[in-house]
Design a protein around this motif. Structure first.
Motif, short mmCIF file in Angstrom:
data_model
loop_
_atom_site.label_atom_id
_atom_site.label_comp_id
_atom_site.label_asym_id
_atom_site.label_seq_id
_atom_site.Cartn_x
_atom_site.Cartn_y
_atom_site.Cartn_z
N PRO A 132 -5.89 5.49 5.76
CA PRO A 132 -6.84 5.29 5.61
C PRO A 132 -8.23 6.26 4.56
O PRO A 132 -8.99 5.38 4.94
CB PRO A 132 -7.50 6.21 6.89
N ILE A 133 -7.89 6.80 3.73
CA ILE A 133 -8.50 7.67 3.27
C ILE A 133 -8.36 8.21 2.11
O ILE A 133 -7.23 8.68 1.54
CB ILE A 133 -9.20 9.21 3.53
N CYS A 134 -8.45 6.88 0.57
CA CYS A 134 -8.38 7.22 -0.55
C CYS A 134 -8.32 8.99 -1.32
O CYS A 134 -7.30 9.40 -1.94
CB CYS A 134 -8.12 5.73 -1.57
N PHE A 135 -9.26 8.44 -1.29
CA PHE A 135 -9.76 10.45 -1.80
C PHE A 135 -11.04 11.08 -0.98
O PHE A 135 -12.38 9.88 -0.51
CB PHE A 135 -10.83 9.46 -3.18
N SER A 136 -11.19 12.21 -0.98
CA SER A 136 -12.04 13.12 -0.80
C SER A 136 -11.96 14.36 -1.10
O SER A 136 -11.31 15.20 -1.97
CB SER A 136 -11.38 13.04 0.82
N ALA A 137 -13.91 14.29 -1.22
CA ALA A 137 -14.44 15.53 -2.44
C ALA A 137 -15.17 16.23 -1.36
O ALA A 137 -16.14 15.49 -0.70
CB ALA A 137 -15.37 14.85 -3.35
N TYR A 138 -15.50 17.28 -1.49
CA TYR A 138 -16.57 18.56 -0.32
C TYR A 138 -16.22 19.79 -0.56
O TYR A 138 -15.28 20.44 -1.40
CB TYR A 138 -15.55 18.01 1.39
N ARG A 139 -16.73 20.44 -0.13
CA ARG A 139 -16.85 21.43 0.66
C ARG A 139 -16.48 22.20 1.62
O ARG A 139 -16.95 22.32 2.94
CB ARG A 139 -18.42 22.80 -0.23
N GLY A 185 -22.87 17.34 -2.45
CA GLY A 185 -23.07 18.03 -3.35
C GLY A 185 -21.75 17.98 -4.01
O GLY A 185 -21.38 18.60 -4.92
N SER A 186 -21.01 16.90 -3.51
CA SER A 186 -19.26 16.93 -4.44
C SER A 186 -19.91 15.08 -5.21
O SER A 186 -20.82 14.69 -4.81
CB SER A 186 -18.29 16.65 -2.94
N GLN A 187 -19.07 15.04 -6.08
CA GLN A 187 -19.05 13.81 -6.59
C GLN A 187 -17.23 12.63 -6.68
O GLN A 187 -16.31 13.56 -6.82
CB GLN A 187 -19.81 13.74 -7.93
N ILE A 188 -17.40 11.53 -6.27
CA ILE A 188 -16.33 10.71 -6.56
C ILE A 188 -16.68 9.70 -7.88
O ILE A 188 -17.90 8.99 -8.02
CB ILE A 188 -15.77 10.18 -5.21
N ILE A 189 -16.25 9.59 -8.93
CA ILE A 189 -16.85 8.96 -9.90
C ILE A 189 -15.15 7.81 -10.72
O ILE A 189 -14.64 8.36 -10.68
CB ILE A 189 -17.19 9.52 -11.50
N LEU A 190 -16.34 6.38 -11.04
CA LEU A 190 -15.26 5.38 -11.45
C LEU A 190 -15.64 5.86 -11.82
O LEU A 190 -16.20 4.82 -13.09
CB LEU A 190 -15.22 4.31 -10.22
N ASP A 191 -14.47 5.50 -13.36
CA ASP A 191 -14.85 5.19 -14.41
C ASP A 191 -14.22 5.05 -15.48
O ASP A 191 -12.79 4.25 -15.72
CB ASP A 191 -13.93 6.68 -14.97
N LEU A 192 -13.83 3.19 -14.78
CA LEU A 192 -13.22 1.64 -15.00
C LEU A 192 -13.43 1.55 -16.07
O LEU A 192 -14.43 1.27 -17.03
CB LEU A 192 -13.73 0.89 -13.40
N SER A 205 -4.10 5.98 -9.75
CA SER A 205 -3.26 6.01 -8.80
C SER A 205 -3.51 4.74 -8.21
O SER A 205 -3.86 3.51 -8.21
CB SER A 205 -4.35 6.99 -8.06
N MET A 206 -2.34 4.78 -7.40
CA MET A 206 -2.29 3.02 -6.76
C MET A 206 -1.18 4.30 -4.92
O MET A 206 -0.86 4.20 -5.10
CB MET A 206 -0.82 2.96 -6.48
N ILE A 207 -2.48 3.47 -4.32
CA ILE A 207 -2.47 3.96 -2.50
C ILE A 207 -2.19 3.27 -1.77
O ILE A 207 -2.98 2.41 -1.60
CB ILE A 207 -3.81 4.98 -2.72
N PHE A 208 -1.17 3.25 -0.49
CA PHE A 208 -0.95 2.34 0.62
C PHE A 208 -0.85 3.12 1.72
O PHE A 208 -0.38 4.15 1.81
CB PHE A 208 0.22 2.13 0.30
N ASN A 209 -1.53 2.48 2.38
CA ASN A 209 -1.21 2.57 3.80
C ASN A 209 -1.76 3.98 4.28
O ASN A 209 -1.32 4.79 5.03
CB ASN A 209 0.17 2.24 4.89
N CYS A 212 -7.61 1.60 -4.40
CA CYS A 212 -9.06 1.47 -3.40
C CYS A 212 -9.77 1.33 -3.73
O CYS A 212 -10.52 0.79 -4.73
CB CYS A 212 -8.82 3.03 -3.40
N ASN A 213 -10.38 1.01 -3.10
CA ASN A 213 -11.99 -0.12 -2.63
C ASN A 213 -13.44 1.43 -2.49
O ASN A 213 -12.58 2.48 -1.24
CB ASN A 213 -12.40 -0.57 -2.49
N LYS A 214 -14.66 1.68 -2.47
CA LYS A 214 -14.93 3.03 -2.09
C LYS A 214 -15.81 3.15 -0.59
O LYS A 214 -16.28 4.37 -0.59
CB LYS A 214 -17.06 2.69 -2.92
N GLU A 215 -15.06 1.57 0.06
CA GLU A 215 -15.16 2.36 1.66
C GLU A 215 -13.97 3.22 1.33
O GLU A 215 -13.99 4.02 2.95
CB GLU A 215 -14.86 0.82 2.26
N MET A 216 -13.47 3.38 1.53
CA MET A 216 -12.31 4.61 1.58
C MET A 216 -12.08 5.73 1.29
O MET A 216 -11.21 6.89 0.74
CB MET A 216 -10.05 3.34 1.08
#
Length: 126
Positions: free
Chosen positions: A85-92, A119-126, A79-83, A109-113
């Motif tokens: 404020p939130i790149c990834f959002s995981a929730y119920r 109860g949700s997860q965002i995993i960086l598998d770099l 993914s290439m994400i520009f402009n 994207c960095n983790k601040e975004m």
């Protein structure tokens, strides 16, 4: 919108949507190349037990780039994400479901975004 489907998208370009560019639920979705620009809310919204693979996605100017919710799983290869404020959002969102999971192989994207609800997860598998 795509609901209760098993779909494969090869090359998609969407510009200037008044809401979500892609809204997916209750299905299996395989997306090869997406270019999404100026989505008013979310570029990709994935919910209600969906299983989605995003192979290559470019997003420009979105409120939330990729949102996974309500027992969904999303794998993002690149993914290439520009402009946005939130790149990834995981929730119920809905009580009858559990959280969501996003697995990312490559992103700018960095983790601040990231937004991750308990109860949700965002995993960086770099």
């Amino acid at each position: 919108d795509a609901d209760f489907s098993q779909l494969k998208f090869k090359n998609v370009k969407i510009k200037n949507s008044g809401n979500d560019c892609f809204d997916l639920s209750y299905g299996i979705y395989d997306m090869e190349r997406l270019y999404l620009q100026e989505c008013a809310d979310k570029s990709v919204s994935i919910g209600e037990k969906s299983n989605t693979i995003l192979k290559e996605i470019v997003i420009e100017k979105s409120n939330v780039a990729i949102a996974a919710k309500d027992s969904s799983f999303v794998k993002i290869n690149k993914s290439m994400i520009f402009n946005s404020p939130i790149c990834f959002s995981a929730y119920r969102k809905k009580q009858e479901f559990s959280g969501a999971k996003i697995k990312i192989v490559e992103t700018n994207c960095n983790k601040e975004m990231f937004f991750t609800q308990k109860g949700s997860q965002i995993i960086l598998d770099l």
